[in-house]
Design a protein around this motif. Structure first.
Motif, PDB file in Angstrom:
ATOM      1  N   GLU A 148       0.826  -1.203   0.000  1.00 25.01           N
ATOM      2  CA  GLU A 148       0.000   0.000   0.000  1.00 25.01           C
ATOM      3  C   GLU A 148       0.864   1.257   0.000  1.00 25.01           C
ATOM      4  OE1 GLU A 148      -2.923   2.198   3.137  1.00 25.01           O
ATOM      5  OE2 GLU A 148      -3.002   0.012   3.067  1.00 25.01           O
ATOM      6  N   LEU A 149       1.868   1.310   0.853  1.00 26.20           N
ATOM      7  CA  LEU A 149       2.750   2.470   0.903  1.00 26.20           C
ATOM      8  C   LEU A 149       3.518   2.649  -0.403  1.00 26.20           C
ATOM      9  CD1 LEU A 149       4.144   2.201   4.525  1.00 26.20           C
ATOM     10  CD2 LEU A 149       2.861   4.125   3.581  1.00 26.20           C
ATOM     11  N   PHE A 150       4.013   1.545  -0.963  1.00 27.07           N
ATOM     12  CA  PHE A 150       4.741   1.643  -2.229  1.00 27.07           C
ATOM     13  C   PHE A 150       3.843   2.194  -3.332  1.00 27.07           C
ATOM     14  CE2 PHE A 150       5.799   0.081  -6.391  1.00 27.07           C
ATOM     15  CZ  PHE A 150       7.094   0.543  -6.526  1.00 27.07           C
ATOM     16  N   LEU A 151       2.627   1.661  -3.443  1.00 31.58           N
ATOM     17  CA  LEU A 151       1.725   2.110  -4.506  1.00 31.58           C
ATOM     18  C   LEU A 151       1.319   3.573  -4.315  1.00 31.58           C
ATOM     19  CD1 LEU A 151      -0.505  -1.046  -4.974  1.00 31.58           C
ATOM     20  CD2 LEU A 151       1.313  -0.207  -6.488  1.00 31.58           C
ATOM     21  N   LYS A 152       1.079   3.981  -3.090  1.00 29.51           N
ATOM     22  CA  LYS A 152       0.757   5.385  -2.854  1.00 29.51           C
ATOM     23  C   LYS A 152       1.960   6.276  -3.164  1.00 29.51           C
ATOM     24  CE  LYS A 152      -3.094   4.875   0.295  1.00 29.51           C
ATOM     25  NZ  LYS A 152      -3.671   5.212   1.592  1.00 29.51           N
ATOM     26  N   SER A 198      -8.045   5.830   1.076  1.00 28.23           N
ATOM     27  CA  SER A 198      -8.460   4.520   1.582  1.00 28.23           C
ATOM     28  C   SER A 198      -7.287   3.559   1.399  1.00 28.23           C
ATOM     29  CB  SER A 198      -9.680   4.011   0.820  1.00 28.23           C
ATOM     30  OG  SER A 198      -9.316   3.656  -0.496  1.00 28.23           O
ATOM     31  N   HIS A 199      -7.478   2.348   1.864  1.00 30.79           N
ATOM     32  CA  HIS A 199      -6.418   1.350   1.725  1.00 30.79           C
ATOM     33  C   HIS A 199      -6.357   0.779   0.317  1.00 30.79           C
ATOM     34  CE1 HIS A 199      -5.472   1.362   5.959  1.00 30.79           C
ATOM     35  NE2 HIS A 199      -6.766   1.344   6.219  1.00 30.79           N
ATOM     36  N   ASP A 200      -7.442   0.841  -0.409  1.00 26.63           N
ATOM     37  CA  ASP A 200      -7.509   0.249  -1.743  1.00 26.63           C
ATOM     38  C   ASP A 200      -7.290   1.330  -2.796  1.00 26.63           C
ATOM     39  OD1 ASP A 200      -7.966  -1.202  -4.009  1.00 26.63           O
ATOM     40  OD2 ASP A 200     -10.023  -1.766  -3.502  1.00 26.63           O
ATOM     41  N   VAL A 201      -6.149   1.271  -3.457  1.00 24.01           N
ATOM     42  CA  VAL A 201      -5.827   2.273  -4.481  1.00 24.01           C
ATOM     43  C   VAL A 201      -5.983   1.710  -5.892  1.00 24.01           C
ATOM     44  CG1 VAL A 201      -4.296   3.587  -2.963  1.00 24.01           C
ATOM     45  CG2 VAL A 201      -3.352   1.754  -4.369  1.00 24.01           C
ATOM     46  N   ALA A 202      -6.605   0.539  -6.010  1.00 27.27           N
ATOM     47  CA  ALA A 202      -6.718  -0.128  -7.313  1.00 27.27           C
ATOM     48  C   ALA A 202      -7.420   0.741  -8.351  1.00 27.27           C
ATOM     49  CB  ALA A 202      -7.433  -1.469  -7.163  1.00 27.27           C
ATOM     50  N   GLU A 203      -8.532   1.358  -7.984  1.00 29.04           N
ATOM     51  CA  GLU A 203      -9.296   2.140  -8.958  1.00 29.04           C
ATOM     52  C   GLU A 203      -8.497   3.337  -9.470  1.00 29.04           C
ATOM     53  OE1 GLU A 203     -11.797   3.232 -11.695  1.00 29.04           O
ATOM     54  OE2 GLU A 203     -11.962   1.364 -10.575  1.00 29.04           O
ATOM     55  N   VAL A 204      -7.843   4.054  -8.590  1.00 24.79           N
ATOM     56  CA  VAL A 204      -7.046   5.210  -9.033  1.00 24.79           C
ATOM     57  C   VAL A 204      -5.851   4.744  -9.869  1.00 24.79           C
ATOM     58  CG1 VAL A 204      -5.576   5.485  -6.994  1.00 24.79           C
ATOM     59  CG2 VAL A 204      -6.175   7.465  -8.342  1.00 24.79           C
ATOM     60  N   LEU A 205      -5.288   3.587  -9.561  1.00 22.33           N
ATOM     61  CA  LEU A 205      -4.205   3.050 -10.392  1.00 22.33           C
ATOM     62  C   LEU A 205      -4.709   2.722 -11.793  1.00 22.33           C
ATOM     63  CD1 LEU A 205      -2.334   0.728  -7.886  1.00 22.33           C
ATOM     64  CD2 LEU A 205      -1.351   2.683  -9.099  1.00 22.33           C
TER      65      LEU A 205
END
Length: 80
Positions: free
Chosen positions: A42-46, A59-66
């Motif tokens: 999560e930290l890496f992706l953010k 939020s914890h889920d960043v899939a949609e923004v990715l």
């Protein structure tokens, strides 16, 4: 603090949390491994989103923004 420096900081934080993952793995603490590894990802992706000048989700889920911003990343980074 700029988005770029904050992104690098998130990525460094993710790297720093790998040691507890390794310790938990060695002690066979499976739930701890999963929880800590999830935080690293999560930290890496953010951090990656911030480096690409994208404000990460609160939020914890960043899939949609990715998915929405995948064009800002190199091809090797994109999911198929």
């Amino acid at each position: 603090m700029t988005a770029s420096s904050m992104g690098r900081r998130y990525i460094e934080e993710a790297k720093g949390r790998l040691e507890p993952v390794r310790l938990a793995w060695d002690r066979e603490l499976c739930a701890t491994v999963v929880r800590e590894a999830q935080e690293c990802v999560e930290l890496f992706l953010k951090g990656a989103l911030r480096l690409a000048a994208v404000e990460p989700a609160r939020s914890h889920d960043v899939a949609e923004v990715l998915r929405r911003t995948s064009g800002r990343f190199p091809e090797w980074f994109r999911a198929e």
